[in-house]
Design an enzyme around this catalytic site. Structure first.
Site, PDB file in Angstrom:
ATOM      1  N   GLY A 233      34.822  37.391  44.675  1.00 49.28           N
ATOM      2  CA  GLY A 233      34.911  35.947  44.754  1.00 49.28           C
ATOM      3  C   GLY A 233      35.744  35.447  45.914  1.00 49.28           C
ATOM      4  O   GLY A 233      35.406  34.439  46.546  1.00 49.28           O
ATOM      5  N   THR A 234      36.843  36.121  46.213  1.00 53.71           N
ATOM      6  CA  THR A 234      37.707  35.673  47.313  1.00 53.71           C
ATOM      7  C   THR A 234      36.971  35.733  48.639  1.00 53.71           C
ATOM      8  O   THR A 234      37.029  34.779  49.440  1.00 53.71           O
ATOM      9  CB  THR A 234      38.990  36.516  47.365  1.00 53.71           C
ATOM     10  OG1 THR A 234      39.755  36.282  46.178  1.00 53.71           O
ATOM     11  CG2 THR A 234      39.834  36.154  48.583  1.00 53.71           C
TER      12      THR A 234
ATOM     13  N   ASN B 230      40.046  27.518  36.534  1.00 51.25           N
ATOM     14  CA  ASN B 230      40.386  28.819  35.970  1.00 51.25           C
ATOM     15  C   ASN B 230      41.590  28.784  35.023  1.00 51.25           C
ATOM     16  O   ASN B 230      41.771  29.691  34.212  1.00 51.25           O
ATOM     17  CB  ASN B 230      40.669  29.820  37.095  1.00 51.25           C
ATOM     18  CG  ASN B 230      41.680  29.303  38.095  1.00 51.25           C
ATOM     19  OD1 ASN B 230      41.442  28.314  38.777  1.00 51.25           O
ATOM     20  ND2 ASN B 230      42.827  29.956  38.175  1.00 51.25           N
TER      21      ASN B 230
ATOM     22  N   GLN C  15      34.347  31.054  37.644  1.00 53.98           N
ATOM     23  CA  GLN C  15      34.599  30.953  36.206  1.00 53.98           C
ATOM     24  C   GLN C  15      33.415  30.357  35.447  1.00 53.98           C
ATOM     25  O   GLN C  15      33.447  30.285  34.216  1.00 53.98           O
ATOM     26  CB  GLN C  15      35.850  30.104  35.943  1.00 53.98           C
ATOM     27  CG  GLN C  15      37.147  30.767  36.348  1.00 53.98           C
ATOM     28  CD  GLN C  15      37.482  31.985  35.506  1.00 53.98           C
ATOM     29  OE1 GLN C  15      36.974  32.173  34.406  1.00 53.98           O
ATOM     30  NE2 GLN C  15      38.351  32.840  36.035  1.00 53.98           N
TER      31      GLN C  15
ATOM     32  N   SER D 225      31.880  36.218  41.257  1.00 48.02           N
ATOM     33  CA  SER D 225      32.588  37.496  41.241  1.00 48.02           C
ATOM     34  C   SER D 225      32.096  38.357  40.090  1.00 48.02           C
ATOM     35  O   SER D 225      31.935  37.871  38.968  1.00 48.02           O
ATOM     36  CB  SER D 225      34.091  37.250  41.093  1.00 48.02           C
ATOM     37  OG  SER D 225      34.808  38.466  41.080  1.00 48.02           O
TER      38      SER D 225
ATOM     39  N   HIS E  79      33.485  40.945  38.360  1.00 51.62           N
ATOM     40  CA  HIS E  79      34.333  41.397  37.251  1.00 51.62           C
ATOM     41  C   HIS E  79      34.641  40.303  36.243  1.00 51.62           C
ATOM     42  O   HIS E  79      35.250  40.557  35.203  1.00 51.62           O
ATOM     43  CB  HIS E  79      35.618  42.041  37.773  1.00 51.62           C
ATOM     44  CG  HIS E  79      36.605  41.094  38.364  1.00 51.62           C
ATOM     45  ND1 HIS E  79      37.731  40.694  37.705  1.00 51.62           N
ATOM     46  CD2 HIS E  79      36.641  40.482  39.565  1.00 51.62           C
ATOM     47  CE1 HIS E  79      38.431  39.889  38.473  1.00 51.62           C
ATOM     48  NE2 HIS E  79      37.781  39.730  39.606  1.00 51.62           N
TER      49      HIS E  79
ATOM     50  N   THR F 154      28.285  48.691  55.412  1.00 54.10           N
ATOM     51  CA  THR F 154      27.471  49.413  54.439  1.00 54.10           C
ATOM     52  C   THR F 154      27.691  48.824  53.054  1.00 54.10           C
ATOM     53  O   THR F 154      28.819  48.712  52.592  1.00 54.10           O
ATOM     54  CB  THR F 154      27.842  50.906  54.426  1.00 54.10           C
ATOM     55  OG1 THR F 154      27.636  51.441  55.742  1.00 54.10           O
ATOM     56  CG2 THR F 154      26.987  51.667  53.432  1.00 54.10           C
TER      57      THR F 154
ATOM     58  N   CYS G  98      44.583  35.913  39.206  1.00 55.86           N
ATOM     59  CA  CYS G  98      43.893  36.194  40.458  1.00 55.86           C
ATOM     60  C   CYS G  98      44.719  35.754  41.663  1.00 55.86           C
ATOM     61  O   CYS G  98      44.449  36.152  42.778  1.00 55.86           O
ATOM     62  CB  CYS G  98      42.553  35.458  40.494  1.00 55.86           C
ATOM     63  SG  CYS G  98      41.597  35.652  39.004  1.00 55.86           S
TER      64      CYS G  98
END
Length: 387
Positions: free
Chosen positions: A70-71, A151, A181, A201, A203, A239, A329
């Site tokens: 996400g960042t 968040n 979120q 994101s 995770h 890659t 985060c």
């Protein structure tokens, strides 16, 4: 017993995700840029994952740019767009309670390149006024970036209304949405909602860490942040993380299977915990609408008067309950939340706030156990408050 209620920070991967990641790392480990069969297989895995994600957003796989999370997605959206469009203007609009992955790139653009940033205020529910947004739009505005779900407090912003207001003013202004979120917890249709860029994101949706994506609509101008071998049509070189992307594809597909049922489970958990928290003295819950469906389904922010959030967090941890005192985060260092300040939380509660966040794995038993521990701990901890 354990009760993991920090799912806004990260989630436990689905077993099917773990299986897919392991399989790709061991069996389909080719470089997707290689011309031989192993490389072709890896490229197919990436394509299949992009197709799975595209289905959830009703878009084409060419609109999906895979990132490290996400960042990076937020940085690519803000910095990439700003640098690509700066000849048209150097004015950006965002809100006063964005995640660090948005406001730090904004500060960078301001300090290093002379962009002007307008920070829109929010009300006590975490809502942006459409009238204030319209007043902030200018001929030199090139980008508007807002989060869909906050968040820390679970506020749900009117993305459709914001997108409509932006495009009615000037259709060339790029609209970026931080959906980190929101994705997986609600249906999102970027094309219908006038969204040009959207960050996600892995995770946060029971996928792997270190992988995410940026949805980019056709024709949006954006300079790449990462230069190299020209992968992903030159939009993000390097890659690709084939195993992580494969796991992300599985997580996205699973989150949107029986989606309404999953969302109902989250709202059920939220309503249940809210009811139980209201039975405890000196507890203030933040940014909860009368109609709970106007909030995100998976986050509850509550202040426990007379107890420091860090103290309560670690006391709960000792009992096997895992929560957050803010945005994990951003940093694991304590500090006053700008989000809580933005919505007008009283000063005496700013350092007494805990975030509870749920997932599809959360159970009523976990919530009951958490409330039981709170009821035991709070009277004890409040005795030791410095007056």
């Amino acid at each position: 017993m354990e009760a993991y209620l920090d799912n806004a920070a990260t989630t436990r991967a689905f077993p099917e995700v773990v299986e897919m990641v392991s399989k790709v790392m061991v069996e389909d480990y080719g470089n997707p840029s290689s011309l031989h069969g192993k490389g072709v297989d890896a490229e197919r895995i990436i394509r299949d994952a992009a197709d799975e994600i595209a289905v959830t957003l009703k878009c084409n796989r060419k609109n999906i740019i895979f990132t490290s999370g996400g960042t990076e997605s937020n940085n690519a959206a803000l910095i990439g767009t700003a640098l690509a469009c700066q000849r048209q203007g150097k004015h950006i609009i965002t809100t006063c309670f964005e995640h660090a992955a948005v406001y730090e790139p904004c500060l960078y653009l301001e300090k290093q390149f002379g962009f002007e940033i307008t920070y829109l205020p929010v009300d006590s529910m975490g809502h942006v006024s459409l009238e204030e947004l319209k007043q902030a739009l200018r001929p030199d505005t090139i980008l508007v970036s807002v989060m869909m779900v906050n968040n820390e407090i679970g506020a749900l912003l009117d993305i459709q209304g914001i997108g409509k207001a932006i495009k009615e003013y000037n259709s060339s202004i790029v609209f970026h949405v931080d959906a980190i979120q929101a994705y997986g917890k609600m249906k999102i249709v970027p094309s219908r909602w006038k969204i040009d860029l959207l960050s996600v994101s892995g995770h946060k949706i029971h996928g792997p860490k270190g992988v995410g994506f940026l949805y980019a609509t056709d024709g949006v101008k954006m300079h790449p942040l990462i230069h190299g071998g020209g992968q992903q049509q030159g939009r993000r070189s390097g890659t690709q993380n084939v195993s992580g992307i494969a796991g992300l594809g599985v997580a996205a597909k699973m989150m949107y299977e029986n989606h309404e049922e999953k969302v109902e489970h989250l709202y059920m958990c939220k309503e249940y915990l809210l009811q139980k928290l209201r039975e405890i003295d000196q507890v203030t819950v933040h940014a909860i609408e009368q109609d709970i469906r106007k909030c995100a389904p998976h986050v509850v922010s509550a202040s426990f008067e007379g107890v420091g959030s860090e103290v309560l967090l670690h006391a709960l941890e000792d009992r096997g309950v895992y929560v957050s005192s803010g945005s994990a985060c951003s940093s694991n260092h304590p500090g006053i939340s700008s989000t809580l300040q933005a919505i007008g939380v009283p000063k005496n509660l700013l350092e007494s706030t805990i975030r509870f966040s749920f997932s599809v794995h959360t159970t009523i038993e976990e919530l009951d156990y958490t409330v039981e521990q709170l009821k035991e701990l709070l009277p004890v901890l409040r005795r030791y408050v410095r007056r």
